[in-house]
Motif scaffolding. Structure first.
Motif, short mmCIF file in Angstrom:
data_model
loop_
_atom_site.label_atom_id
_atom_site.label_comp_id
_atom_site.label_asym_id
_atom_site.label_seq_id
_atom_site.Cartn_x
_atom_site.Cartn_y
_atom_site.Cartn_z
N ARG A 154 0.81 -1.22 0.00
CA ARG A 154 0.00 0.00 0.00
C ARG A 154 0.85 1.27 0.00
N LYS A 155 1.88 1.31 0.85
CA LYS A 155 2.72 2.50 0.92
C LYS A 155 3.45 2.76 -0.39
N GLN B 251 0.98 4.20 -2.84
CA GLN B 251 0.70 5.60 -2.55
C GLN B 251 1.86 6.49 -2.97
N GLU C 87 1.81 6.74 -6.78
CA GLU C 87 0.75 7.65 -7.23
C GLU C 87 1.15 9.11 -7.04
N LYS C 88 1.76 9.40 -5.90
CA LYS C 88 2.20 10.78 -5.63
C LYS C 88 3.20 11.25 -6.68
N HIS D 120 -6.59 1.00 -8.22
CA HIS D 120 -5.50 0.41 -7.44
C HIS D 120 -5.86 -1.04 -7.17
#
Length: 253
Positions: free
Chosen positions: A10-11, A14, A17-18, A32
């Motif tokens: 998950r991290k 994220q 995506e950033k 996702h």
């Protein structure tokens, strides 16, 4: 540009995506997914994105199972901690193969390749995806290494290198003429820099030149013993998990 991220951490998803949205503010992340199963369901029932960012090892298996179940028609950027799947990835619509931990520059480089893909289509007025993928997937790789030894610079051509190895926490170049040179780059950095068609990462300690491989023998616990045309102080072993991939690499030369 519609983008789907397939990543079971998950991290990491994220963070990816950033970076994507920083580099491509106009992009839209439309999905996702963390597993092969949910990725197959989503890609089978929903619209195909313009670009896929995909990890290799997912929660329930390797991502290549997705390609067996779904006709992926968009380019794919693979983001993974494992370098041994690069050949298979480039046969699966891969336009780039980014090793974790990736940086903003790595993802920017991936988008550059995607732009080259778009430009090719516009210039050629064609939808032959495989043709342009073949064009993008054949980087020549680094051709030489510049070393600084005894207050002098020395260039070593990759064709003269039998293999790279780690010994006593240092990285070494081992040449066909039996000369040995320490090098400041890590084995991970070297693996990314040289041609994946010419060099293969046998294990954590060794990256070998195809031209140096003399023969391969079965070894204990379904490992492979790789013998080179020059003597090596240690046995060069490929574990059973990588053996099939290694033999495929040899066969597809």
């Amino acid at each position: 540009m519609n983008i789907i991220i397939i990543e079971d951490e998950r991290k990491t998803a994220q963070s990816l995506e950033k970076i994507i949205l920083e580099l491509q503010p106009q992009a839209k992340i439309i999905g996702h997914y963390q597993s092969v199963e949910e990725s197959v369901t989503a890609l089978s029932n929903g619209p195909m994105p313009d670009l896929l960012f995909m990890d290799v090892q997912l929660a329930d298996g390797l991502c290549f199972e997705i390609f067996k179940a779904v006709d992926i028609t968009c380019p794919v950027v693979f983001c993974t901690a494992y370098d041994e799947y690069s050949l298979k990835a480039f046969k699966s619509n891969g336009v780039d193969y980014v090793l974790k931990p990736f940086s903003k520059e790595d993802i920017q480089g991936a988008f550059k390749k995607v732009d080259e893909l778009k430009n090719f289509f516009q210039q050629k007025n064609t939808v032959d995806l495989q043709e342009v993928l073949n064009k993008l997937q054949a980087p020549s790789g680094k051709t030489s290494f510049l070393l600084f030894m005894q207050q002098k610079y020395k260039t070593v051509h990759v064709d003269d290198i039998a293999y790279f190895c780690i010994r006593h926490d240092a990285t070494w170049i081992m040449c066909f003429d039996k000369q040995q040179y320490p090098i400041t780059q890590s084995l991970d950095q070297i693996t990314q820099a040289v041609s994946a068609q010419q060099f293969y990462r046998l294990n954590r300690q060794c990256l070998v030149n195809f031209k140096a491989i003399k023969e391969i023998e079965p070894y204990f616990l379904r490992k492979l013993l790789v013998k080179l045309s020059i003597e090596t102080p240690e046995k060069l072993l490929v574990n059973k998990e990588k053996s099939t991939n290694f033999l495929t690499w040899l066969e597809n030369r």
